[in-house]
Design an enzyme around this catalytic site. Structure first.
Site, mmCIF file in Angstrom:
data_model
loop_
_atom_site.group_PDB
_atom_site.id
_atom_site.type_symbol
_atom_site.label_atom_id
_atom_site.label_comp_id
_atom_site.label_asym_id
_atom_site.label_seq_id
_atom_site.Cartn_x
_atom_site.Cartn_y
_atom_site.Cartn_z
ATOM 1 N N ASP A 1 23.897 30.053 -65.592
ATOM 2 C CA ASP A 1 23.584 31.676 -65.773
ATOM 3 C C ASP A 1 25.306 32.150 -65.629
ATOM 4 O O ASP A 1 25.992 32.915 -65.597
ATOM 5 C CB ASP A 1 23.284 31.977 -64.550
ATOM 6 C CG ASP A 1 24.134 32.192 -63.405
ATOM 7 O OD1 ASP A 1 25.009 31.102 -63.165
ATOM 8 O OD2 ASP A 1 24.034 32.803 -62.340
ATOM 9 N N GLU A 2 26.221 31.513 -66.320
ATOM 10 C CA GLU A 2 28.162 31.770 -67.210
ATOM 11 C C GLU A 2 28.593 30.640 -68.245
ATOM 12 O O GLU A 2 28.116 29.938 -68.932
ATOM 13 C CB GLU A 2 28.283 31.687 -65.750
ATOM 14 C CG GLU A 2 29.136 29.725 -65.197
ATOM 15 C CD GLU A 2 29.660 29.750 -64.149
ATOM 16 O OE1 GLU A 2 30.641 29.873 -64.151
ATOM 17 O OE2 GLU A 2 29.420 29.385 -63.154
ATOM 18 N N ASP B 1 29.096 35.970 -66.001
ATOM 19 C CA ASP B 1 27.961 35.424 -64.935
ATOM 20 C C ASP B 1 26.744 36.252 -64.471
ATOM 21 O O ASP B 1 27.035 37.761 -63.995
ATOM 22 C CB ASP B 1 29.053 35.498 -63.215
ATOM 23 C CG ASP B 1 28.506 34.395 -63.081
ATOM 24 O OD1 ASP B 1 28.838 33.789 -62.323
ATOM 25 O OD2 ASP B 1 27.414 34.380 -62.244
HETATM 26 P P1 TTP Z 1 25.655 31.272 -59.084
HETATM 27 O O1 TTP Z 1 26.181 32.457 -59.929
HETATM 28 O O2 TTP Z 1 25.926 30.982 -58.688
HETATM 29 O O3 TTP Z 1 24.512 32.633 -57.710
HETATM 30 P P2 TTP Z 1 23.983 33.623 -58.696
HETATM 31 O O4 TTP Z 1 24.051 33.930 -59.550
HETATM 32 O O5 TTP Z 1 22.690 33.632 -57.804
HETATM 33 O O6 TTP Z 1 24.610 35.412 -57.609
HETATM 34 P P3 TTP Z 1 26.110 36.090 -58.039
HETATM 35 O O7 TTP Z 1 25.624 37.270 -58.519
HETATM 36 O O8 TTP Z 1 26.867 35.653 -57.002
HETATM 37 O O9 TTP Z 1 26.406 35.285 -59.296
HETATM 38 O O10 TTP Z 1 24.069 30.085 -59.698
HETATM 39 C C1 TTP Z 1 24.014 31.038 -60.496
HETATM 40 C C2 TTP Z 1 22.621 30.254 -60.546
HETATM 41 O O11 TTP Z 1 22.081 29.020 -59.757
HETATM 42 C C3 TTP Z 1 21.560 30.558 -58.803
HETATM 43 O O12 TTP Z 1 21.031 31.801 -58.808
HETATM 44 C C4 TTP Z 1 20.599 29.846 -58.404
HETATM 45 C C5 TTP Z 1 21.271 28.346 -58.830
HETATM 46 N N1 TTP Z 1 22.306 27.996 -57.540
HETATM 47 C C6 TTP Z 1 21.105 27.022 -57.065
HETATM 48 O O13 TTP Z 1 20.064 26.542 -57.676
HETATM 49 N N2 TTP Z 1 21.883 25.841 -56.265
HETATM 50 C C7 TTP Z 1 22.646 27.047 -55.967
HETATM 51 O O14 TTP Z 1 23.638 25.702 -54.980
HETATM 52 C C8 TTP Z 1 23.903 27.579 -56.022
HETATM 53 C C9 TTP Z 1 25.584 28.182 -56.020
HETATM 54 C C10 TTP Z 1 23.494 28.033 -57.434
HETATM 55 MG MG MG Z 2 25.493 34.271 -61.373
#
Ligand code: TTP
Ligand code: MG
Length: 407
Positions: free
Chosen positions: A104-105, A4
């Site tokens: 992103d995962e 992730d």
């Molecule tokens: P996440 O993996 O939930 O968050 P992140 O990568 O920003 O942070 P973390 O380090 O905790 O993993 O989400 C991935 C991407 O998806 C995030 O950068 C932005 C997008 N996203 C949205 O557009 N809306 C949302 O509500 C969420 C949760 C994420």
């Molecule tokens: Mg993330």
């Protein structure tokens, strides 16, 4: 492994504009003049902004109240997609199977790779390094024997984390964590489970329910009170899940891990008909050897190599083990179409089968499949006696016509 990316959109923004590195930034909608859209919400924010209590989903104005000097940026979706594609192509350099579950995962399956990768922590370190070097952002990785545990582990030491949960330690790892950390537990589900736990005198406080609290219940009780969905969460809490890509199937004959064939073309090709004909011809060889050995395989894998030597592969399991060329090829064709972009010329294709087990069949299809197996065995026999091209599928015949050397 579960991978992730950290503060994904925010990290890409920092990469695009290095003056943002180390600063609290909020990713929201930005109008064409670069001004933030006032009523938007935070898509994500940098870890510097998280230190002030900002988080995704929060209204922008509220986040700006918590952290007035935060910089609002965003909107570079093409850049996020480009970065994501690069990340997953790095993953495919190492993992035989990649299941991307979001921008992103994703899950990287390393089942049965212990001979090439005796130490997965080292592999994860390399993947993280390459992502950092080539894309300039960080990723967190969790390694475990069950998907759900790997997912929790990737979140465990964010950002830039690497957590390895040893086999057998799944429950111990999960147990002290908040129930909210378990994938699939929303605040609503949390409250529902909390009520049941309090009613049964298992816990006293609603605030501090752990994954371990859920794991403690008996299977029957959970199913009765929370139904099938509850049962699935309960299994997750116990560190188990139904992983589509693990093997754990049948017997393995020692020494033989897989049967596969690949071929480098004389000239790179992006002609689908030609490529599929090659795949068919290779499947014929794989099937023949499989039947000659008396094996039934369950997992089909396909590899392609592009002109620039970029090589990608993927694999998928059949519902039951097979020795049929037809079934190997058909799944191979599906994988091929998923794997290949459809236009970039290829220099090699390969197909193989692994996970050998007993010949168990779905009863309904028994006779059809038995007959087909008889037929393919007779063809093998004819080829033994009269040569490789007697008889040959029409699609493969096309290869001979196209260019003698290819057939
Ligand atoms: P996440 O993996 O939930 O968050 P992140 O990568 O920003 O942070 P973390 O380090 O905790 O993993 O989400 C991935 C991407 O998806 C995030 O950068 C932005 C997008 N996203 C949205 O557009 N809306 C949302 O509500 C969420 C949760 C994420
Ligand atoms: Mg993330």
């Amino acid at each position: 492994m579960h991978l992730d990316l950290d503060a994904f959109f925010a990290s890409v923004e920092q990469k695009l504009d290095p003056s943002l590195i180390g600063k609290p930034i909020l990713v929201g909608r930005v109008d064409p003049q670069g001004r933030s859209v006032p009523r938007g919400v935070v898509a994500t924010c940098s870890y510097e902004a998280r230190a002030f209590g900002c988080h995704s989903g929060m209204p922008l104005f509220q986040a700006l109240k918590l952290c007035p000097r935060a910089i609002v940026v965003g909107g570079h979706y093409e850049e996020y997609i480009k970065a994501s594609e690069k990340v997953f192509s790095i993953c495919r350099r190492y993992a035989p199977v990649v299941e991307q579950t979001g921008l992103d995962e994703g899950f990287l399956d390393f089942s049965n790779t212990d001979l090439i990768y005796p130490n997965l922590t080292i592999v994860a370190g390399k993947i993280k390094e390459e992502i950092k070097r080539e894309i300039g952002i960080t990723a967190s990785i969790g390694i475990a024997s069950a998907k759900v545990v790997a997912k929790v582990a990737s979140d465990f030491q964010k950002p830039d984390g690497l957590t390895y949960v040893e086999k057998g330690q799944e429950k111990r790892f999960l147990s002290p964590l908040s129930l909210l950390d378990l994938p699939g537990v929303s605040t609503k589900t949390y409250e529902k489970i909390a009520t049941i736990l309090i009613d049964s005198n298992v816990v006293k406080q609603v605030q501090k329910i752990t994954i371990g609290d859920l794991a403690l219940f008996s299977e029957g009780f959970i199913e009765e009170r929370l139904g099938k969905a509850g049962l699935s969460l309960w299994n997750s809490a116990n560190g188990r899940d139904n992983i589509w890509f693990t093997s754990g199937f049948g017997f393995y004959k020692e020494g033989t891990k897989s049967i596969s064939r690949s071929e480098t073309f004389e000239r790179n090709s992006n002609n689908l008909k030609f490529i599929l004909a090659k795949l068919q011809a290779l499947s014929e060889d794989v099937g023949k050897e499989l039947r000659a050995e008396g094996y039934f395989g369950r997992c089909v894998h396909v590899t392609i190599r592009y002109g620039n030597f970029n090589t990608v592969s993927c694999q998928r399991v059949l519902p039951y083990p097979t020795a049929l060329t037809k079934e190997i090829y058909e799944l191979g064709e599906t994988l091929m179409k998923e794997l290949w972009d459809g236009h970039t010329p290829l220099r090699l294709v390969g197909i193989g089968i692994s996970e050998f087990g007993e010949n168990i069949q779905a009863p309904l299809f028994n006779t059809v499949r038995e007959k087909r197996l008889e037929l393919e065995k007779r063809i093998d026999d004819l080829r033994e006696r009269f040569g490789q091209n007697a008889p040959v599928p029409a699609s493969v015949l096309f290869l001979g016509k196209r260019k003698g050397a290819d057939g």
